[in-house]
Structures are given as structure tokens and as C-alpha cells.
Design a protein around this motif. Structure first.
Motif: not given
Length: 163
Positions: A46-47, A52-56, A108-125
Motif C-alpha cells: 500500500f505504501i 507512486k500513484k498518490g496525490i500530495e 497541533l494546527n501545524k501543516s503536514v504533507s500527506v499522500l492520499y489514494d485518489k480513489n479512496k482519499p481517506e486512505k492516506f499516509v
């Protein structure tokens, strides 16, 4: 690690595990090794896939939620490219025992970069947790392989383990 989140697998695995405890406890070692290895490998893929295909996107840490062992997991809010608002904990997040006593107020309230699955955006790291995620997954997979090896060698009577 949500591979076994499907409820149809929980009951049969639990029944087999309980049966194994009474029949031959070594079966439990094999089950635990199998589960740790499979879940670790599934999460590893998954990671790799999301890298490779996640959206930042950029989100912010709203708060930290404690799990059943008091380890803290961040709840992050971010927007997808489509404008959907996501408020969720990461699909995979490895925490240490240090997180039990830390407050994380400075995050808390700090910005953080995430990579999410375009089909299921609730799946992110979390993007900057990549190294620690791989380290923790290697550990889980190795523990699973050790359990599988010990269980198999014991079943083949190559080594003796008494329970």
C-alpha cells in the motif's frame, strides 16, 4: 493496517486461534506469524503504491487520539483536489512508547504533507513519516517470519518448544 478490517475473517480466525490454544498451542504461533507477515506485506505494498500513484496535499493536525494502548495517533484534516474535506487518522501510522507520555501540543494546527489514494482519499499516509513507516513494517514482517519459522520447525520436530 486494515487488511483484516473485513468482519467475515475475524470470527473464523478467532475460532481457529481458540481451537489451536487447546489442541496444539503451536498453531497460535503460526497464526500470529502468518497474520503479522501478511498484514505487514499488504501495508508495505500500500505504501509503495501510494508513493507512486498518490496525490500530495497539505493538511493540518487537528488533535491526537489515543488508541487502546494509549499510543497517540494524529487526526489530520486536508482537502482533496476535488475539494472534498477529509478528517481522518492516517491509514498507517507507527507510534512508539514515547508517544504515550508526549503531549504533542507543539504539533497541533501545524501543516503536514500527506499522500492520499485518489480513489479512496481517506486512505492516506503522512509524507515525512516514510522512513519510520518502512522501519516499523520491516520489524513487523521479520517478527512474523520468525514466528512462522519457529512454528514450522517445531511442527516438523526439528526443534522442540514446550508450552
Amino acid at each position: 493496517m486494515k487488511l483484516l478490517n473485513n468482519k467475515k475473517y475475524e470470527i473464523p480466525i478467532l475460532i481457529f486461534f481458540i481451537f489451536g490454544m487447546f489442541y496444539k498451542p503451536l498453531i497460535c504461533v503460526l497464526i500470529l506469524g502468518f497474520l503479522a507477515t501478511i498484514i505487514g506485506i499488504d501495508t508495505w505494498f500500500f505504501i509503495i503504491n501510494i508513493q507512486k500513484k498518490g496525490i500530495e496535499s497539505v493538511g493540518r493536525i487537528l488533535y491526537y487520539e489515543s488508541d487502546e494502548d494509549s499510543h497517540k495517533v494524529p487526526i489530520i484534516e486536508f482537502k482533496t483536489k476535488n475539494g472534498h474535506q477529509i478528517k481522518e487518522k492516517p491509514y498507517y501510522y507507527a507510534s512508539t512508547d514515547l508517544s504515550i507520555i508526549r503531549t504533542y501540543k507543539e504539533k497541533l494546527n501545524k501543516s503536514v504533507s500527506v499522500l492520499y489514494d485518489k480513489n479512496k482519499p481517506e486512505k492516506f499516509v503522512i509524507l515525512n513519516e516514510k522512513g519510520f513507516n518502512y522501519f516499523s513494517l520491516i520489524f513487523v514482517i521479520l517478527v512474523g517470519i520468525v514466528f512462522l519459522t519457529i512454528g514450522t520447525l517445531s511442527l516438523l520436530n526439528i526443534i522442540q518448544i514446550d508450552f
